[in-house]
Design a protein around this motif. Sequence first.
Motif, PDB file in Angstrom:
ATOM      1  N   ILE A 135       0.844  -1.203   0.000  1.00  0.00           N
ATOM      2  CA  ILE A 135       0.000   0.000   0.000  1.00  0.00           C
ATOM      3  C   ILE A 135       0.877   1.251   0.000  1.00  0.00           C
ATOM      4  N   ARG A 185       3.873   9.618   4.400  1.00  0.00           N
ATOM      5  CA  ARG A 185       3.426   9.187   3.074  1.00  0.00           C
ATOM      6  C   ARG A 185       1.948   9.524   2.859  1.00  0.00           C
ATOM      7  N   ARG A 232      -2.155  17.383  16.157  1.00  0.00           N
ATOM      8  CA  ARG A 232      -1.539  17.730  14.865  1.00  0.00           C
ATOM      9  C   ARG A 232      -2.645  17.936  13.837  1.00  0.00           C
ATOM     10  N   LEU A 246      -7.204  15.980  12.057  1.00  0.00           N
ATOM     11  CA  LEU A 246      -6.941  16.405  13.444  1.00  0.00           C
ATOM     12  C   LEU A 246      -6.589  15.138  14.219  1.00  0.00           C
ATOM     13  N   ALA A 247      -5.313  15.014  14.569  1.00  0.00           N
ATOM     14  CA  ALA A 247      -4.842  13.857  15.338  1.00  0.00           C
ATOM     15  C   ALA A 247      -4.584  14.327  16.765  1.00  0.00           C
ATOM     16  N   PHE A 289     -15.072   6.428   5.269  1.00  0.00           N
ATOM     17  CA  PHE A 289     -13.874   6.165   4.477  1.00  0.00           C
ATOM     18  C   PHE A 289     -14.262   5.697   3.073  1.00  0.00           C
ATOM     19  N   PHE A 330      -8.665  -0.884  -0.545  1.00  0.00           N
ATOM     20  CA  PHE A 330      -7.968   0.400  -0.669  1.00  0.00           C
ATOM     21  C   PHE A 330      -6.841   0.280  -1.693  1.00  0.00           C
ATOM     22  N   ALA A 381     -13.517  10.412  13.669  1.00  0.00           N
ATOM     23  CA  ALA A 381     -12.502   9.350  13.793  1.00  0.00           C
ATOM     24  C   ALA A 381     -12.916   8.125  12.967  1.00  0.00           C
ATOM     25  N   TYR A 436       6.436   5.603   8.800  1.00  0.00           N
ATOM     26  CA  TYR A 436       7.349   6.169   9.801  1.00  0.00           C
ATOM     27  C   TYR A 436       8.779   5.731   9.510  1.00  0.00           C
TER      28      TYR A 436
END
Length: 312
Positions: free
Chosen positions: A14, A30, A67, A87-88, A109, A117, A171, A305
Amino acid sequence: MTTELPASQLSVSIVDEIEQLKGTYPGYRRAHARGVCYDATFVPSGAAADLTTAAHLSGEPVRATVRFSHTDTNPHLADAGTAVRGLAVKFHLPGGGNTDVVGVNIDRFIAATPEDFLALLKAAEPDPATGAPDLGKVQAHVGAHPSAGPGLFTASQLPTPISYGTTTYWAIHAFFWRAADGSRRAVRYRWVPEAGDHVLATGEGGDWSAEHLTGELGERLARGPVEFTLKVQLGEPGDPTNDATLVWPEERTEITAGRLAITAEVTDQKHWNAQVFDPTLLTEGIELSDDPILAARSAIYAVSYDRRSHDR
Ligand code: HEM
């Protein structure tokens, strides 16, 4: 057609596909590449205390780091224009450790499974002959996965908020809350802006730079905290918990679990922007649902990450 891949290989595929489709920006996430972190305080209302033992939802106020982000992989895109925003929220728990709630400003989603996806990303690949996206392929994908349609349509029409502080963030996934008596309830979260939902009129924002919304938030914070209410929808038996493309009926009971007050930009932006905000990072009293997208996100975010930390 979807292919069965082991979870770790699927996550890599992905992220590879996102990079192929959207390009690579070394050092950046990403997805949701551009973002800025802020200090905040979350004050629980107490209304959740009978439903979950989670410390940040039933006890004293807790510190949080949030964030705000623009969904694209390209961190340099101008702020006006159709794009999902994020918004995290990382709650700093009283006993140490963190738990995260990661939201976006659409309510559902665009895929029900990570395999779907990946298939959608492949359908969006440009035609090698023309270099342009082949709309027919995306339409064929939606034909085969009709529940992707409403999320894709909403995302394609999404107006630009005038501020990161004037849009609702969902969320999306269901979670389970576990109460002190052992009972379990399916829930869904959304952050409702105290300032109300306000968007740009069509045609406005042509002069906005990539930093517009960050600058706007800075000006807003100079006048006082930017606040959001955490609304929690309580699921009824039969409400789907395993499909992020579906929403629950609006008439479901909703409680106000608390209020988030964002106060200022963090002083160590480099440190906080490097962190992962992972919706599967839970705490006692909150459990994962059976949503396969939710389950997949942790490994996908770990791949991102790893790549952004090693500048590949
Ligand atoms: C298969 C589905 C998904 C994929 C492949 C995906 C991919 C990614 C990636 C690669 C990142 C960067 C992670 C990092 O480097 O820290 C990210 C961040 C993010 N994603 Fe997803 N994501 C998915 C589903 C979702 C869903 C359902 C939501 C809705 C809430 C969402 C909201 C976000 C947000 C807000 C961020 C930025 C978090 C931050 O500020 O650090 N994603 N996503």
